[in-house]
Scaffold this active site. Structure first.
Site, short mmCIF file in Angstrom:
data_model
loop_
_atom_site.label_atom_id
_atom_site.label_comp_id
_atom_site.label_asym_id
_atom_site.label_seq_id
_atom_site.Cartn_x
_atom_site.Cartn_y
_atom_site.Cartn_z
N LYS A 1 7.49 -1.83 -9.07
CA LYS A 1 6.54 -2.86 -8.61
C LYS A 1 6.70 -4.17 -9.37
O LYS A 1 6.28 -5.22 -8.90
CB LYS A 1 5.10 -2.33 -8.72
CG LYS A 1 4.82 -1.20 -7.74
CD LYS A 1 3.37 -1.06 -7.37
CE LYS A 1 3.24 -0.07 -6.20
NZ LYS A 1 1.91 0.19 -5.76
N LYS B 1 10.77 5.01 -0.73
CA LYS B 1 9.71 5.87 -0.18
C LYS B 1 8.88 5.09 0.84
O LYS B 1 8.79 3.86 0.77
CB LYS B 1 8.84 6.44 -1.29
CG LYS B 1 7.92 5.45 -1.93
CD LYS B 1 6.79 6.18 -2.68
CE LYS B 1 5.72 5.16 -3.05
NZ LYS B 1 4.39 5.61 -3.01
N LYS C 1 2.53 1.96 2.13
CA LYS C 1 1.53 1.26 2.95
C LYS C 1 1.77 -0.23 2.98
O LYS C 1 1.50 -0.90 3.95
CB LYS C 1 0.13 1.43 2.33
CG LYS C 1 -0.49 2.76 2.46
CD LYS C 1 -1.92 2.64 1.92
CE LYS C 1 -2.26 3.81 1.03
NZ LYS C 1 -1.87 3.64 -0.36
N1 AQP Z 1 6.17 8.32 0.83
C1 AQP Z 1 5.35 9.25 0.38
N2 AQP Z 1 5.61 10.57 0.58
C2 AQP Z 1 4.75 11.52 0.12
N3 AQP Z 1 3.60 11.23 -0.54
C3 AQP Z 1 3.31 9.93 -0.75
N4 AQP Z 1 2.28 9.32 -1.36
C4 AQP Z 1 2.46 7.97 -1.31
N5 AQP Z 1 3.60 7.69 -0.67
C5 AQP Z 1 4.15 8.88 -0.32
C6 AQP Z 1 1.15 10.02 -1.95
O1 AQP Z 1 -0.03 9.54 -1.32
C7 AQP Z 1 -1.09 9.53 -2.25
C8 AQP Z 1 -1.80 8.23 -2.22
O2 AQP Z 1 -0.93 7.20 -2.66
P1 AQP Z 1 -1.57 5.86 -3.22
O3 AQP Z 1 -2.29 5.19 -2.15
O4 AQP Z 1 -2.37 6.13 -4.39
O5 AQP Z 1 -0.40 4.96 -3.71
P2 AQP Z 1 1.12 4.94 -3.55
O6 AQP Z 1 1.73 6.20 -4.05
O7 AQP Z 1 1.59 3.69 -4.21
O8 AQP Z 1 1.25 4.88 -1.97
P3 AQP Z 1 1.84 3.79 -1.06
O9 AQP Z 1 1.62 4.24 0.31
O10 AQP Z 1 3.23 3.49 -1.47
O11 AQP Z 1 0.92 2.52 -1.33
P4 AQP Z 1 1.28 1.08 -1.84
O12 AQP Z 1 2.21 0.50 -0.81
O13 AQP Z 1 -0.01 0.37 -1.90
O14 AQP Z 1 1.93 1.21 -3.18
C9 AQP Z 1 -0.49 9.88 -3.62
O15 AQP Z 1 -0.74 11.24 -3.89
C10 AQP Z 1 0.98 9.65 -3.43
O16 AQP Z 1 1.76 10.49 -4.24
#
Ligand code: AQP
Length: 326
Positions: free
Chosen positions: A111, A192, A195
């Site tokens: 990030k 990965k 969002k």
């Molecule tokens: N690609 C993924 N595959 C499987 N699990 C995933 N998680 C996130 N991406 C994947 C799991 O979803 C839960 C919530 O995630 P989060 O919202 O706390 O943050 P993150 O991991 O940073 O998810 P994003 O979607 O990538 O959000 P942004 O874009 O805001 O950074 C966690 O249990 C995570 O492991």
């Protein structure tokens, strides 16, 4: 009964990676355990957020929690910033963690890529996450694979504090699913699914309509040899799609590969579109009703009260053990 804690950031609409990696587990665990599920809004402000959008996303994520099957009669559901002890405990833990271990976190490195200086909150994010978990004496933390390193850090800090100040925290274990633990971006299977990625076709969100689901999956990056085989190293695109297929259908990857022997990627993708559309449609329908009901805010307020009572007890123990306050 084991205690379960996990959370999702309200940084956008929940995608199938969040669902398959985390939320599916949240639902599975709630019958046999005491589950606490949080919308971690304080984590989301480690990167800039539009205040109005953030408020909406908090309620969107809460409604999606219920729409996928989290039952507030069985589980506590609340918004992180409504329980002040998360920030309070994070400070105590920050004083017992090291810049060296935080700078090794791969999510921070990803990030922070390309920046000269990062917000301090982005750097200390894993400590706030440790506080979220340790505040509730959680035994189990259901998350996607991307959180493995943060869970390890949480365990290290808990053990460190217990050794120094006496038994203070339960040392938690991460829980990771086989099929959905790491869903990759559809446009770039080296990253990965996320969002906040700019390309909306990099993901399928739980609120996408059938048309958008079809477009995103049909456009998904694969490779040029056209053979359906599970080989994440050499064929990451099709392997990711096989993983999604397996997680939605419950079939093993071996069985899916056999079913599609001799078929091209186009045929496989069409069937995957079908399976994902069918899996998501009922969630989307339930979401609309829940998001528009007054009950949602009442549920979150009640959840914050119940979570706050547990958090207060933990903070009392922490303060006693650390010699803080009167
Ligand atoms: N690609 C993924 N595959 C499987 N699990 C995933 N998680 C996130 N991406 C994947 C799991 O979803 C839960 C919530 O995630 P989060 O919202 O706390 O943050 P993150 O991991 O940073 O998810 P994003 O979607 O990538 O959000 P942004 O874009 O805001 O950074 C966690 O249990 C995570 O492991």
């Amino acid at each position: 009964m084991a205690r379960v804690f996990s959370g999702v950031q309200p940084t956008g609409n929940i995608h199938i990676g969040n669902y398959l990696g985390a939320l599916k587990q949240f639902v599975e665990l709630q019958d046999e355990n005491q589950c606490i599920y949080c919308i971690v809004d304080m984590h989301s402000i480690t990167v800039p957020q539009d205040p109005k959008e953030l408020k909406d996303h908090i309620l969107d994520v809460a409604a999606l929690y219920m729409a996928v099957g989290i039952d507030p009669e069985k589980s506590i559901v609340f918004v992180q910033s409504d329980v002040a002890q998360h920030a309070e405990l994070a400070w105590v833990l920050m004083c017992n963690s090291y810049t060296g271990e935080l700078s090794r976190m791969t999510q921070f490195k990803a990030k922070n890529k390309g920046r000269e200086s990062a917000p301090a909150g982005l750097f200390t994010y894993p400590i706030l996450m440790a506080a979220d978990i340790l505040l509730y004496d959680a035994d189990i933390v259901p998350v996607g694979n991307d959180q493995k390193q943060h869970i390890e850090l949480t365990r290290d800090v808990a053990i460190r504090v217990n050794n120094k100040y006496g038994e203070t925290f339960v040392v938690p274990d991460g829980r990771f699913l086989k099929a959905g633990a790491r869903i990759m971006a559809l446009d770039d299977p080296g990253d990965k699914m996320s969002k906040s990625a700019e390309n909306k076709h990099s993901r399928v969100s739980l609120l996408d309509d059938d048309n958008k689901i079809k477009k995103s999956i049909m456009k998904a990056t694969t490779d040029s040899d056209g053979i359906i085989r599970f080989d994440p190293e050499n064929k990451p695109g099709i392997s990711n799609l096989l993983n999604i297929y397996s997680a939605f259908s419950g079939k093993t990857i071996d069985d899916i590969v056999k079913d599609f022997e001799g078929c091209g990627y186009g045929d496989f993708k069409k069937e995957l579109v079908n399976i994902v559309q069918t899996g998501i449609a009922p969630i989307r329908e339930r979401y609309e009703d829940i998001r528009n009901s007054d009950e949602l805010i009442r549920t979150l307020k009640d959840g914050a009260e119940r979570a706050g009572a547990i958090a207060e007890k933990t903070m009392k123990r922490v303060k006693d053990n650390f010699g803080l306050g009167l």
